[in-house]
Design an enzyme around this catalytic site. Structure first.
Site, PDB file in Angstrom:
ATOM      1  N   SER A 157     -19.054   4.240  -8.067  1.00 22.85           N
ATOM      2  CA  SER A 157     -20.459   4.610  -8.213  1.00 22.85           C
ATOM      3  C   SER A 157     -21.253   4.183  -6.971  1.00 22.85           C
ATOM      4  O   SER A 157     -20.952   4.619  -5.866  1.00 22.85           O
ATOM      5  CB  SER A 157     -21.011   3.983  -9.497  1.00 22.85           C
ATOM      6  OG  SER A 157     -22.314   4.445  -9.779  1.00 22.85           O
ATOM      7  N   ASP A 217     -40.643   4.350   5.723  1.00 21.84           N
ATOM      8  CA  ASP A 217     -39.798   4.105   6.890  1.00 21.84           C
ATOM      9  C   ASP A 217     -38.459   3.462   6.579  1.00 21.84           C
ATOM     10  O   ASP A 217     -37.811   2.920   7.485  1.00 21.84           O
ATOM     11  CB  ASP A 217     -40.559   3.222   7.884  1.00 21.84           C
ATOM     12  CG  ASP A 217     -40.933   1.857   7.299  1.00 21.84           C
ATOM     13  OD1 ASP A 217     -40.908   1.722   6.059  1.00 21.84           O
ATOM     14  OD2 ASP A 217     -41.246   0.935   8.077  1.00 21.84           O
ATOM     15  N   HIS A 223     -18.528   9.014 -15.924  1.00 22.41           N
ATOM     16  CA  HIS A 223     -18.793   8.117 -14.818  1.00 22.41           C
ATOM     17  C   HIS A 223     -17.916   6.864 -14.835  1.00 22.41           C
ATOM     18  O   HIS A 223     -17.707   6.232 -13.794  1.00 22.41           O
ATOM     19  CB  HIS A 223     -20.280   7.722 -14.840  1.00 22.41           C
ATOM     20  CG  HIS A 223     -20.766   7.089 -13.592  1.00 22.41           C
ATOM     21  ND1 HIS A 223     -20.875   7.767 -12.398  1.00 22.41           N
ATOM     22  CD2 HIS A 223     -21.169   5.823 -13.330  1.00 22.41           C
ATOM     23  CE1 HIS A 223     -21.333   6.958 -11.465  1.00 22.41           C
ATOM     24  NE2 HIS A 223     -21.511   5.771 -12.005  1.00 22.41           N
TER      25      HIS A 223
END
Length: 437
Positions: free
Chosen positions: A149, A364, A417
């Site tokens: 993951s 940023d 998953h």
């Protein structure tokens, strides 16, 4: 910044293995702009008679989760130890690697200072720590890595920023989009979560009415979790993280099977239901997950800059997830989606609200992946990609696999998953065969 202290190691024996516990002190910010240092901790397992094997480092899913603490050596770890020394790395901010929570972040300063501090705990910081540990343990010799993951996100960053440190890379359920924005990710995950909701309620038709009844009850009646706060209906809906796991359907069904009782003639939620809900919903054990979750999708100006609470905004594009749906509307649980109001309702997150707001507004945060470096990749890479993965969209993983030169994939709908947890020995066999062809 000064010299980095030497590696400190303590060792013991467990069931036919030497276990070495490594601690290394590294700079918080390797540019030197932010002062301070953090400790990096890793637990290394070495099977008796195999001390000459190469090292394989495991990157845990998350963000914000420590490496496994195995009580028995089984599954993928047992398979890996047949031919590797295995290093279980606590990623910075987790486990014993200078863990971050409301208590420790409070020592950093105000919300602005906390947000600046947290920005150093993304995948690029994790990769730099791994490189420092590699050099401390084995000099310039490269090592193998395995990531599940978010651990696969970290490995994709590793392949972009320090490929010279890698002898081979294995990924399960964790190839990120290289230039996908947080909004694109959440559009995909809301769609897959909606599908899993429909599948869940088709298997357990009664549960949709039960879930709707619980939500309606919470809107009109105060029910307190064991941690003391009122449980809201919107927070109750976040129980859907279980839908992304292979065994999650049954776990969620069992949680919903008998939630109500009667107390002095009044309908109330059972204490055992509230205890189970609190266990699943609280971020007390891993607050860093909630704070950092959206920032893992921030890839600089190329993908829109700040995430701005993307999961919260994108939810409005999916009416079936509306909190204002009428009695006849579908009920939908959400999954790996973090919302700003959780920092008002979860006591573990309330002190981190200011830092989380500032982090979500940062324009940023640097890109973590370099498509040009990946296109010229020479490191052997194999990845297990799950078609029905709710948390890591298949389409983005497929595109990234094509963008990494030489990457081989095992594409399947056999797993959700948590495939590595459930069938780790087989998956590791498949990936090692792919990468060694």
């Amino acid at each position: 910044m000064g010299a980095t202290p030497a590696l400190v190691t303590a060792s013991h024996r467990v069931d036919g293995h030497d276990v070495h516990e490594h601690v290394l002190t590294v700079p918080l910010d390797r540019t030197g702009a932010e002062p301070g240092a953090v400790e990096v901790f890793a637990r290394e397992y070495v099977r008796t008679g195999r001390a000459d094997r190469p090292r394989l480092v495991f990157f845990q899913g998350g963000p914000g989760n420590p490496a496994p603490r195995p009580d028995v050596v089984g599954g993928w770890l047992d398979r890996a130890l047949e031919e590797f020394r295995v290093v279980l790395l606590d990623q910075r901010g987790t486990g014993r690697s200078t863990p971050l929570d409301a208590q420790s972040l409070g020592e950093v300063g105000d919300a602005a200072a906390q947000a600046r501090h947290l920005a150093h705990f993304r995948a690029d910081g994790i990769v730099a720590d791994a490189e420092a540990l590699r050099r401390a343990l084995q000099g310039e010799e490269p090592w193998w890595v395995l990531g599940q993951s978010y651990g696969g996100f970290a490995i994709t960053c590793y392949l972009s920023q320090a490929p010279h440190g890698l002898a081979g890379a294995l990924v399960t359920a964790g190839l990120p989009g290289l230039r996908t924005s947080a909004d694109e990710v959440y559009r995909a995950t809301y769609a897959s979560t909606a599908r899993r909701n429909r599948e869940f309620f088709a298997r357990y038709p009664r549960d949709e009415a039960v879930a709707r009844a619980v939500a309606a009850h919470l809107d009109g009646q105060e029910e307190l979790l064991p941690t003391g706060e009122r449980l809201s209906s919107r927070r109750f809906r976040t129980l859907g993280t279980a839908l992304g796991q292979t065994s999650g359907f049954d776990a969620l069904h069992f949680a919903l099977e008998d939630p109500f009782t009667t107390v002095r003639g009044e309908r109330r939620l059972r204490r055992r239901f509230l205890t189970e809900a609190g266990r699943r919903l609280s971020f007390e054990a891993h607050p860093l997950y909630a704070v950092l979750h959206e920032s893992i999708y921030a890839q600089g100006p190329a993908t829109g800059g700040a995430t701005r609470w993307s999961a919260h905004r994108v939810r409005a594009e999916f009416p079936e997830f509306s909190l204002d749906a009428g009695p006849g509307a579908p009920f939908r649980f959400t999954a790996e989606h973090v919302y700003p109001w959780q920092f008002e309702e979860d006591p573990a997150l309330v002190p981190l609200r200011g830092a989380a707001e500032l982090l979500a507004a940062r324009e940023d945060l640097p890109a973590l992946y370099d498509p040009e470096v990946l296109a010229a990749n020479t490191v052997p890479v194999a990845a297990a990609v799950y078609v029905e993965d709710v948390f890591v969209p298949y389409a983005f993983s497929r595109d990234t696999a094509r963008a990494v030169r030489g990457a081989r994939t095992f594409v399947t709908n056999e797993y959700h998953h948590d495939g590595l947890r459930l069938d780790g020995r087989r998956l590791l066999d498949v990936l090692l065969e792919l990468v060694r062809r």
